[in-house]
Motif scaffolding. Structure first.
Motif, PDB file in Angstrom:
ATOM      1  N   THR A 187       0.858  -1.177   0.000  1.00  0.00           N
ATOM      2  CA  THR A 187       0.000   0.000   0.000  1.00  0.00           C
ATOM      3  C   THR A 187       0.897   1.229   0.000  1.00  0.00           C
ATOM      4  O   THR A 187       1.934   1.253   0.662  1.00  0.00           O
ATOM      5  N   ASN A 190      -3.758   1.723  -7.444  1.00  0.00           N
ATOM      6  CA  ASN A 190      -4.662   1.211  -6.420  1.00  0.00           C
ATOM      7  C   ASN A 190      -5.502   2.340  -5.821  1.00  0.00           C
ATOM      8  O   ASN A 190      -4.982   3.420  -5.554  1.00  0.00           O
ATOM      9  N   THR A 237     -12.866   0.372  -0.464  1.00  0.00           N
ATOM     10  CA  THR A 237     -12.538   1.660  -1.050  1.00  0.00           C
ATOM     11  C   THR A 237     -13.256   2.759  -0.276  1.00  0.00           C
ATOM     12  O   THR A 237     -14.257   2.514   0.398  1.00  0.00           O
ATOM     13  N   TRP A 264      -4.719  -6.438  -6.527  1.00  0.00           N
ATOM     14  CA  TRP A 264      -4.047  -5.143  -6.504  1.00  0.00           C
ATOM     15  C   TRP A 264      -3.077  -5.013  -7.664  1.00  0.00           C
ATOM     16  O   TRP A 264      -2.585  -5.989  -8.205  1.00  0.00           O
ATOM     17  N   TYR A 265      -2.800  -3.795  -8.022  1.00  0.00           N
ATOM     18  CA  TYR A 265      -1.802  -3.480  -9.048  1.00  0.00           C
ATOM     19  C   TYR A 265      -0.414  -3.679  -8.448  1.00  0.00           C
ATOM     20  O   TYR A 265      -0.060  -3.053  -7.467  1.00  0.00           O
TER      21      TYR A 265
END
Length: 319
Positions: free
Chosen positions: A173, A197, A215, A263-264
């Motif tokens: 993150t 993300n 989100t 996730w990217y």
């Protein structure tokens, strides 16, 4: 010759927003009075008081946002929490998101007057940035280097002796975890978006065994006021200063906000939603004639501006 036809495969999700103003006497938005040096870092609330942590200032207001007390604080103040008559703030006076250059502390203040009480150093080299408490323990979160694929929650006793470092299998993150709160029997950790993300929340069970991602807001603060959840927002700049506000977020953890996509990571999307345009090349029906140069780049930019994130090339009889 290139015949370019666009056929959109568009998947849209429309989420309705409910206006909360006036429900149970709570305003939809509470704005902290004034502007400050550095953006909002975290919030907490008890009774009729709200505490706001800006990068260089701690502020206490009433539920209307009117300032009741404030104090200067060394940069970089992070997220805060109130326990008893004491306000605790996670602080990094070094660099964030490095393996060795963080200089982390917990600062404590009298919750009402904001007079500084005590400081504890922490062994968190990536930088302490947020904190909360549960029972007789404190939980501190912070920065993350780009090479890491998990986040860490540091559990401390009441004297800030390290008890355990919990590992969250969250994936990477951006800049780690920004805010933390223990609410309704579980942890909520606010994270920034970026690098492909979306920003949002890591929803974590009290035993750290269950982790879900949502989100939405939370990266600059959470507060529970009269049983209702608020999340923070901040805006401003160096010249005019920064403001902070809290907005009602009753649907924060609703199913529609559950983020289930992969996730990217490392430049590759896996299982990401695709909105594709079809590009036909060299068909017999004629079409637009342009080279794979500036015209091609312009066409790709125009597709991106329309919301496409991929294209499918049909070579047809182009060769």
């Amino acid at each position: 010759m290139i015949n370019m036809k666009l056929s959109a495969l568009v998947v849209g999700v429309v989420v309705g927003a409910l206006a909360h103003a006036g429900i149970a006497g709570l305003p939809a938005t509470i704005k902290c009075e004034g502007s400050y040096g550095g953006h909002l870092q975290g919030t907490d609330a008890r009774g009729t008081n709200i505490w706001w942590s800006f990068t260089k200032k701690i502020v206490r207001t009433d539920l209307s946002g009117r300032v009741l007390a404030s104090c200067d604080a060394p940069s970089h103040q992070g997220d805060l929490c109130v326990k008893g008559d004491t306000l605790y703030v996670a602080v990094n006076r070094g660099r964030f998101n490095t393996e060795t250059n963080g200089n982390s502390f917990v600062y404590s203040f009298d919750a009402m007057t904001l007079a500084q009480k005590k400081v504890w150093p922490l062994d968190m080299p990536m930088g302490a940035g947020g904190m909360t408490w549960k029972d007789d323990r404190f939980y501190v979160v912070g920065g993350l280097t780009p090479t890491r694929r998990c986040n860490y929650v540091h559990e401390y006793d009441k004297d800030f002796n390290l008890v355990k470092r919990h590992v969250l299998n969250s994936g990477y993150t951006v800049l780690g975890i920004q805010t933390a709160t223990f609410m309704d029997g579980e942890f909520l950790f606010g994270i920034y978006g970026g690098r492909g993300n979306p920003g949002g929340i890591l929803r974590c069970s009290a035993d750290f065994k269950s982790l879900r991602r949502y989100t939405g807001g939370g990266s600059v603060g959470f507060a529970k006021i009269n049983g209702r959840i608020y999340t923070g927002c901040t805006s401003g700049n160096k010249e005019k200063g920064w403001t902070g506000s809290l907005s009602l977020s009753d649907n924060l953890l609703g199913d529609e906000n559950l983020f289930s996509n992969t996730w990217y990571e490392k430049g590759v999307f896996t299982d990401a939603p695709i909105n594709a345009a079809k590009v036909e090349i060299g068909t017999a029906s004629g079409g637009v004639n342009f080279k794979f140069g500036n015209s091609w780049r312009k066409r790709m930019k125009s597709l991106a501006a329309k919301g496409y994130n991929a294209f499918f090339m049909d070579m047809a009889d182009g060769f």
